[in-house]
Design a protein around this motif. Structure first.
Motif, PDB file in Angstrom:
ATOM      1  N   PRO A 113       0.971  -1.357   0.035  1.00  0.00           N
ATOM      2  CA  PRO A 113       0.052  -0.008   0.067  1.00  0.00           C
ATOM      3  C   PRO A 113       0.689   1.110   0.077  1.00  0.00           C
ATOM      4  N   PRO A 114       0.483   2.329  -0.829  1.00  0.00           N
ATOM      5  CA  PRO A 114       1.279   3.715  -0.454  1.00  0.00           C
ATOM      6  C   PRO A 114       0.944   4.243   0.389  1.00  0.00           C
ATOM      7  N   PHE A 115       2.112   5.018   0.750  1.00  0.00           N
ATOM      8  CA  PHE A 115       1.725   5.931   1.997  1.00  0.00           C
ATOM      9  C   PHE A 115       2.293   7.367   1.766  1.00  0.00           C
ATOM     10  N   MET A 116       2.841   7.517   0.608  1.00  0.00           N
ATOM     11  CA  MET A 116       3.396   8.747   0.038  1.00  0.00           C
ATOM     12  C   MET A 116       3.066   8.915  -1.616  1.00  0.00           C
ATOM     13  N   ARG A 117       2.441   9.499  -1.960  1.00  0.00           N
ATOM     14  CA  ARG A 117       2.451   9.466  -3.623  1.00  0.00           C
ATOM     15  C   ARG A 117       2.910  11.098  -4.001  1.00  0.00           C
ATOM     16  N   PHE A 118       2.851  11.207  -5.511  1.00  0.00           N
ATOM     17  CA  PHE A 118       3.305  12.483  -5.880  1.00  0.00           C
ATOM     18  C   PHE A 118       2.690  13.871  -5.253  1.00  0.00           C
ATOM     19  N   ASP A 119       1.486  13.569  -4.767  1.00  0.00           N
ATOM     20  CA  ASP A 119       0.677  14.638  -4.529  1.00  0.00           C
ATOM     21  C   ASP A 119       1.278  15.040  -3.090  1.00  0.00           C
ATOM     22  N   GLN A 120       1.874  14.153  -2.321  1.00  0.00           N
ATOM     23  CA  GLN A 120       2.506  14.544  -1.123  1.00  0.00           C
ATOM     24  C   GLN A 120       3.916  15.228  -1.363  1.00  0.00           C
ATOM     25  N   LEU A 121       4.585  14.481  -2.511  1.00  0.00           N
ATOM     26  CA  LEU A 121       5.882  14.818  -2.692  1.00  0.00           C
ATOM     27  C   LEU A 121       6.006  16.216  -3.468  1.00  0.00           C
ATOM     28  N   ASN A 122       5.259  16.719  -4.181  1.00  0.00           N
ATOM     29  CA  ASN A 122       4.944  17.710  -4.873  1.00  0.00           C
ATOM     30  C   ASN A 122       4.318  18.859  -4.130  1.00  0.00           C
ATOM     31  N   ASN A 123       4.177  18.799  -2.677  1.00  0.00           N
ATOM     32  CA  ASN A 123       3.727  19.657  -1.908  1.00  0.00           C
ATOM     33  C   ASN A 123       4.772  20.056  -0.941  1.00  0.00           C
ATOM     34  N   LEU A 124       4.575  21.258  -0.233  1.00  0.00           N
ATOM     35  CA  LEU A 124       5.534  21.505   0.830  1.00  0.00           C
ATOM     36  C   LEU A 124       5.075  20.837   2.144  1.00  0.00           C
ATOM     37  N   PRO A 125       6.046  20.326   2.737  1.00  0.00           N
ATOM     38  CA  PRO A 125       7.484  20.900   2.915  1.00  0.00           C
ATOM     39  C   PRO A 125       8.529  20.126   1.917  1.00  0.00           C
ATOM     40  N   ILE A 126       8.026  18.872   1.352  1.00  0.00           N
ATOM     41  CA  ILE A 126       9.076  17.970   0.909  1.00  0.00           C
ATOM     42  C   ILE A 126       9.166  18.740  -0.636  1.00  0.00           C
ATOM     43  N   LYS A 127       8.288  19.399  -1.213  1.00  0.00           N
ATOM     44  CA  LYS A 127       8.865  20.029  -2.517  1.00  0.00           C
ATOM     45  C   LYS A 127      10.214  20.804  -2.141  1.00  0.00           C
ATOM     46  N   ASP A 128      10.168  21.435  -1.250  1.00  0.00           N
ATOM     47  CA  ASP A 128      11.585  22.007  -0.979  1.00  0.00           C
ATOM     48  C   ASP A 128      12.777  21.440  -0.802  1.00  0.00           C
ATOM     49  N   LEU A 129      12.713  20.036  -0.236  1.00  0.00           N
ATOM     50  CA  LEU A 129      13.735  19.097  -0.532  1.00  0.00           C
ATOM     51  C   LEU A 129      14.173  18.940  -1.738  1.00  0.00           C
ATOM     52  N   LEU A 130      13.055  18.779  -2.903  1.00  0.00           N
ATOM     53  CA  LEU A 130      13.319  18.537  -4.291  1.00  0.00           C
ATOM     54  C   LEU A 130      13.994  19.749  -4.910  1.00  0.00           C
ATOM     55  N   ASP A 131      13.525  21.052  -4.546  1.00  0.00           N
ATOM     56  CA  ASP A 131      13.905  22.273  -5.193  1.00  0.00           C
ATOM     57  C   ASP A 131      15.114  22.825  -4.760  1.00  0.00           C
ATOM     58  N   TYR A 132      15.212  22.716  -3.386  1.00  0.00           N
ATOM     59  CA  TYR A 132      16.366  23.649  -2.630  1.00  0.00           C
ATOM     60  C   TYR A 132      17.341  22.759  -2.174  1.00  0.00           C
ATOM     61  N   GLY A 133      16.924  21.491  -1.665  1.00  0.00           N
ATOM     62  CA  GLY A 133      17.970  20.669  -0.861  1.00  0.00           C
ATOM     63  C   GLY A 133      17.835  20.770   0.431  1.00  0.00           C
ATOM     64  N   TYR A 134      16.725  21.653   0.751  1.00  0.00           N
ATOM     65  CA  TYR A 134      16.714  21.899   2.365  1.00  0.00           C
ATOM     66  C   TYR A 134      15.280  22.259   2.616  1.00  0.00           C
ATOM     67  N   ASP A 135      14.793  22.135   3.814  1.00  0.00           N
ATOM     68  CA  ASP A 135      13.560  22.669   4.267  1.00  0.00           C
ATOM     69  C   ASP A 135      13.623  24.007   4.411  1.00  0.00           C
ATOM     70  N   ARG A 136      13.147  25.026   3.648  1.00  0.00           N
ATOM     71  CA  ARG A 136      13.097  26.489   3.773  1.00  0.00           C
ATOM     72  C   ARG A 136      12.494  26.945   5.283  1.00  0.00           C
ATOM     73  N   GLU A 137      11.549  26.086   5.772  1.00  0.00           N
ATOM     74  CA  GLU A 137      11.104  26.617   7.293  1.00  0.00           C
ATOM     75  C   GLU A 137      11.851  26.322   8.287  1.00  0.00           C
ATOM     76  N   THR A 138      12.788  25.424   8.191  1.00  0.00           N
ATOM     77  CA  THR A 138      13.501  24.733   9.334  1.00  0.00           C
ATOM     78  C   THR A 138      15.160  25.152   8.847  1.00  0.00           C
ATOM     79  N   GLY A 139      15.600  25.060   7.765  1.00  0.00           N
ATOM     80  CA  GLY A 139      16.841  25.105   7.578  1.00  0.00           C
ATOM     81  C   GLY A 139      17.543  23.741   7.554  1.00  0.00           C
ATOM     82  N   SER A 140      16.775  22.987   7.435  1.00  0.00           N
ATOM     83  CA  SER A 140      17.298  21.513   7.688  1.00  0.00           C
ATOM     84  C   SER A 140      17.222  20.583   6.464  1.00  0.00           C
ATOM     85  N   GLN A 141      18.136  19.643   6.236  1.00  0.00           N
ATOM     86  CA  GLN A 141      18.038  18.860   4.994  1.00  0.00           C
ATOM     87  C   GLN A 141      17.274  17.663   5.277  1.00  0.00           C
TER      88      GLN A 141
END
Length: 180
Positions: A119-147
């Protein structure tokens, strides 16, 4: 008087039609059942946002009779309808991916188990939204500054007994680290 007789006749017919339509729910399920998530296999601990979507190898759902001293019947079997995956931050961040709802089918027999494979627990809808999108676009979470984004993942199943009673499980939780 004639109008009153017509209204009464229509009311009686409507009542009979309503009672007749409940043939699936007019029997009792003998006290009911509970759903319980009893086992996860293949839970990831760390996932890369670039490698999604993500799934669990298998989840086992069990049906437990509410009154173990009572009688059971096939009307207490649970037809699964869906499961819901929610996310909560387990780090200092506050942004979370959107909820995932997956529709499934299967039957959990009374006092029995059902295993759902992959069973999937994370699909593209979750990956393409914040905060995970920040990891894909910037390499870190812009809210926390963490990778690393640490998430608590909750899974809950929903279904109905064959007699029509709604049944759901308590959420089961696990934690994952999402990295770029």
């Amino acid at each position: 008087m004639r109008t009153l007789l017509k209204i009464a006749s229509v009311a009686v017919l409507a009542l009979l039609a309503t009672v007749g339509c409940q043939s699936r729910t007019d029997k009792t399920d003998g006290g009911g059942v509970l759903l319980s998530i009893t086992d996860f296999d293949g839970l990831p601990v760390v996932v890369s946002a670039a490698d999604g979507p993500f799934q669990i190898d298998e989840i086992e759902v069990q049906s437990v009779v509410k009154d173990p001293t009572g009688s059971t019947s096939a009307l207490m079997n649970v037809e699964l309808e869906s499961y819901q995956v929610t996310f909560a931050r387990a780090d200092t961040g506050s942004r979370v991916p959107p909820v995932l709802v997956e529709y499934v089918f299967g039957v959990v027999p009374v006092n029995g188990n059902y295993t759902l494979f992959n069973p999937p627990f994370m699909r593209f809808d979750q990956l393409n939204n914040l905060p995970i999108k920040d990891l894909l676009d910037y390499g870190y979470d812009r809210e926390t500054g963490s990778q690393v984004i640490r998430l608590t993942v909750g899974i809950r199943f929903f279904g109905r007994t064959l007699s029509g009673k709604k049944v759901d499980s308590a959420p089961a939780y696990f934690t994952i680290d999402v990295v770029p």
